[in-house]
Design a protein around this motif. Structure first.
Motif, PDB file in Angstrom:
ATOM      1  N   GLY A 251       0.706  -1.109  -0.039  1.00 57.13           N
ATOM      2  CA  GLY A 251      -0.157   0.008  -0.209  1.00 57.13           C
ATOM      3  C   GLY A 251       0.789   1.395   0.005  1.00 57.13           C
ATOM      4  N   CYS A 252       0.809   2.178  -1.094  1.00 52.34           N
ATOM      5  CA  CYS A 252       1.364   3.399  -1.224  1.00 52.34           C
ATOM      6  C   CYS A 252       0.572   4.658  -1.714  1.00 52.34           C
ATOM      7  CB  CYS A 252       2.555   3.262  -1.906  1.00 52.34           C
ATOM      8  SG  CYS A 252       2.324   2.596  -3.590  1.00 52.34           S
TER       9      CYS A 252
ATOM     10  N   GLU B 218      -3.161   3.358  -1.169  1.00 49.67           N
ATOM     11  CA  GLU B 218      -2.849   2.354   0.070  1.00 49.67           C
ATOM     12  C   GLU B 218      -3.824   1.048  -0.169  1.00 49.67           C
ATOM     13  OE1 GLU B 218      -0.756   3.238   2.011  1.00 49.67           O
ATOM     14  OE2 GLU B 218      -0.523   5.268   1.524  1.00 49.67           O
TER      15      GLU B 218
END
Length: 516
Positions: free
Chosen positions: A439-440, A445
């Motif tokens: 998740g980014c 995310e």
């Protein structure tokens, strides 16, 4: 991202402007300059550090603008050169009002509301600036977030707003319930629908331009006990059609697919549940076989993408122009290749198969769980087995799974509980390591970004033709096919082991038919 966290502008080579693609813009810098000033002068403040405000611009050295920035912010100014188009896109992203902000700022007591059922009152509400702006914002935000659908569903005390992104619905902050009639009526006006009709389903169509891209929006309403539920399907007309390999087929099966679809006549089917990308695959195939020497006609409901050189015909049930009647007509247009959007009934199936037997190349879709299920579905529709055996050349069954985000993908061992669930569905060979997305910011995310196909390509060989003639069961057809066919089970596990998707995602789309 914290207010002070930034990513420097990536410098261009040989004096070229840098790139804003991965630029992190601090909230502190955004607040330092008024939005109208930033948009008018095309300058983007992205960082404040040691008494200096850092500015991205495509026009370096404009002393008047620098002096104005110094005066407005009380800070020294450091410029970085970037492309003008990137500056405007980033400004739009950073200074736009979001759906969440607009809904949050809408005081329920002050929001426009209508208690009466009077048509004139509802029409007036639909033309309120607040309602118009909120509808426009909902659509533009959905396009920016790569949503395929927008869902607006009323309940007793709330109005639910959701976007479908990469196949999954994501809930958004709900607009005030009293705006429901106005929002639905505004969208109906845009789609040229009847706003007076609130108790029967309706379909409509909107065409807009978003950032220079043409977008077609299919609108559908459905009456519920709390008012009209509404869905908008978003189709960007400039979206590039992918090749079969880009859709997820490996090189070996791409070569087999080419051999099957380049035959001068016969029937080729894509199968899978609704929303599994069947029509997109057929578009990709048609794009691949098109030459000026071939006349290609399609009949669809509706036409989703425009194919250069291909005559595409939408069905019109209200005028009794259905797949069956349309197929009869287009066969009199001397086509070489025909695509039927979907085989829904025995009449369409019979006409399509007889067209394949009389020298036409026919492509279509069916709703079945696997490739061999296409045969039994046609038989269930009343098509004679000898017609299927003689005409069917191949079946491509498919599903769509989410791709692991390339920016946050990491190796991961298989959790025992996940291994047990997959093995209970028939999965095998779960040794080794697999991958997940942490998740980014790039994937919001979720750990996933985009989707790819899981495929099962079945060529109809002499053994299968004989089994079809004998009207054998789907289980017997599947056992014979699996001797030489690369199954969806194998394709799914291979893509998971390569880090393209995750085992959790395979489990989500599978109900046993994918892995069994």
């Amino acid at each position: 991202m914290s207010p002070s966290e930034t990513v420097p502008v990536q410098s261009g080579s040989a004096g070229r402007p840098g790139s804003l693609a991965r630029l992190g813009v601090s909230a502190e810098a955004i607040r330092a300059l008024p939005a109208d000033f930033v948009k008018r002068h095309r300058v983007l403040p992205f960082k404040i550090h040691n008494g200096t405000i850092h500015i991205a611009t495509s026009e370096l050295g404009n002393q008047r603008v620098i002096d104005d920035i110094r005066l407005l912010s009380g800070l020294e100014v450091q410029e970085s050169e970037v492309l003008g188009s990137e500056v405007m896109e980033k400004i739009a992203e950073c200074y736009q009002v979001t759906v969440e902000q607009m809904i949050e700022n809408l005081n329920p007591e002050r929001a426009p509301t209508i208690e009466s059922k009077n048509l004139h009152d509802i029409e007036v509400m639909a033309n309120e600036p607040t309602v118009i702006n909120l509808v426009n914002l909902i659509i533009s935000t959905a396009l920016r977030e790569r949503a395929s659908d927008i869902h607006l569903v009323p309940f007793e005390t709330t109005l639910q707003l959701r976007y479908r992104v990469d196949g999954l619905l994501q809930e958004k902050p709900p607009p005030p319930k009293q705006l429901h009639a106005g929002l639905v009526s505004r969208i109906k006006i845009m789609a040229d629908m009847n706003i007076a009709e609130r108790f029967m389903p309706q379909d409509g169509h909107i065409q807009i331009n978003h950032r220079g891209v043409r977008v077609d929006i299919r609108v559908g309403t459905m009456p519920t006990i709390y008012g009209e539920s509404l869905v908008m399907r978003l189709l960007e007309k400039s979206t590039k059609l992918l090749t079969p390999q880009e859709l997820g087929l490996d090189a070996e099966r791409c070569a087999l697919l080419s051999r099957l679809v380049e035959k001068p006549h016969g029937l080729f089917l894509t199968t899978g549940p609704t929303g599994s990308g069947k029509t997109t695959t057929l578009y990709s195939i048609l794009q691949g076989i098109y030459t000026p020497e071939l006349k290609i006609l399609t009949i669809e409901d509706p036409v989703e993408y425009e194919l250069p050189g291909v005559a595409q015909i939408p069905v019109r049930p209200a005028r009794n122009f259905t797949f069956a009647s349309g197929l009869r007509s287009i066969l009199r247009q001397d086509p070489d290749v025909v695509m039927v959007g979907e085989i829904r009934d025995s009449e369409t199936a019979e006409i399509a198969i007889r067209a394949a037997l009389t020298g036409h190349q026919v492509f279509s879709t069916l709703h079945t769980n696997d490739s061999t299920g296409a045969v039994t579905r046609l038989i269930d529709m009343g098509v004679e087995p000898f017609l299927i055996s003689s005409s069917l050349e191949g079946v491509l069954a498919q599903r769509l799974v989410r791709r692991i985000c390339a920016h946050c993908r990491v190796e991961s061992s298989v959790a025992p509980i996940l291994r047990d669930k997959l093995e209970a569905l028939g999965a095998r060979r779960l040794e080794g390591r697999y991958y997940v997305g942490k998740g980014c910011e790039e994937c919001r995310e979720t750990g996933y970004r985009g989707r790819i196909g899981i495929f099962e390509l079945l060529p109809i060989n002499p053994e299968l033709r004989e089994l079809i003639l004998q009207k054998r069961s789907n289980a017997e057809l599947k056992n014979a096919a699996q001797k030489t066919m690369f199954t969806m089970h194998q394709d799914a596990l291979q893509k998971a082991s390569e880090g393209v998707t995750s085992l959790e995602e395979i489990l989500r789309v599978s109900s046993g038919d994918l892995l069994g």
